[in-house]
Motif scaffolding. Structure first.
Motif, PDB file in Angstrom:
ATOM      1  N   UNK A  10       0.818  -1.195   0.000  1.00  0.00           N
ATOM      2  CA  UNK A  10       0.000   0.000   0.000  1.00  0.00           C
ATOM      3  C   UNK A  10       0.859   1.254   0.000  1.00  0.00           C
ATOM      4  N   UNK A  11       0.576   2.163  -0.922  1.00  0.00           N
ATOM      5  CA  UNK A  11       1.244   3.456  -1.001  1.00  0.00           C
ATOM      6  C   UNK A  11       0.480   4.398  -0.075  1.00  0.00           C
TER       7      UNK A  11
ATOM      8  N   UNK B  99      -3.738   8.453   1.300  1.00  0.00           N
ATOM      9  CA  UNK B  99      -4.205   9.634   2.028  1.00  0.00           C
ATOM     10  C   UNK B  99      -4.735  10.694   1.061  1.00  0.00           C
ATOM     11  N   UNK B 100      -4.021  10.912  -0.039  1.00  0.00           N
ATOM     12  CA  UNK B 100      -4.448  11.873  -1.060  1.00  0.00           C
ATOM     13  C   UNK B 100      -5.817  11.488  -1.620  1.00  0.00           C
TER      14      UNK B 100
ATOM     15  N   UNK C  32      -8.615  12.017   0.899  1.00  0.00           N
ATOM     16  CA  UNK C  32      -8.875  13.423   1.196  1.00  0.00           C
ATOM     17  C   UNK C  32      -9.611  14.129   0.061  1.00  0.00           C
ATOM     18  N   UNK C  33      -9.599  13.564  -1.125  1.00  0.00           N
ATOM     19  CA  UNK C  33     -10.205  14.200  -2.287  1.00  0.00           C
ATOM     20  C   UNK C  33     -11.719  14.099  -2.290  1.00  0.00           C
ATOM     21  N   UNK C  34     -12.329  14.949  -3.107  1.00  0.00           N
ATOM     22  CA  UNK C  34     -13.789  14.962  -3.287  1.00  0.00           C
ATOM     23  C   UNK C  34     -14.097  14.388  -4.662  1.00  0.00           C
TER      24      UNK C  34
END
Length: 149
Positions: free
Chosen positions: A134-135, A140-141, A144-146
């Motif tokens: 897993x990266x 996380x990116x 966190x995105x919509x």
């Protein structure tokens, strides 16, 4: 060796690093020396031996150089491989398609503390690895995105 992780069996992978490796007996001797320091979970604690969790394997890389040139063992992180290769589509004698990967041997970034640096410095490299791909930063990116689907 990765199969060992699946079955919770500590394992070791050994590679002889060189363009045309030939010192297999030397690599086997280093593998034996490292394995001899491996403490089994049921054995009494001994400060001269280490224990590897069942979720890990050891990746051992031995430089294909004269045995007298090897400086010892370095515990390292896995380095980043750099490939300069291409894939060529070919046809076998029966008309089937296959792909041939050719080019230079992979090179590695000489990052301090990495297996590639240890080999370049004439050490046997020992890297503890886990089967965790897993990266974390990208995960996380994405979380966190919509994102709309």
């Amino acid at each position: 060796a990765l199969e060992g992780i699946v079955h919770q069996i500590p394992a070791m992978a050994v590679s002889l690093v060189g363009r045309s490796p030939s010192r297999y007996a030397m690599a086997a001797a280093w593998a034996h020396r490292i394995f001899a320091r491996w403490r089994k979970p049921w054995e009494e604690r001994d400060e001269s031996r280490f224990e590897i969790p069942s979720s890990s394997i050891l990746s051992v890389n031995v430089p294909d150089i004269d045995p007298q040139e090897i400086k010892g063992v370095s515990f390292t992180s896995q380095g980043r491989s750099i490939y300069h290769q291409s894939v060529q589509e070919m046809v076998d004698p029966w008309g089937g398609t296959y792909y041939w990967i050719h080019g230079e041997l992979p090179q590695g970034e000489l990052t301090p503390g990495s297996d590639f640096q240890a080999i370049a410095d004439k050490y046997v490299s020992v890297s503890p690895l886990q089967m965790q791909f897993t990266d974390g930063a990208t995960l996380e990116y994405l979380r966190a995105g919509k994102w709309e689907f």
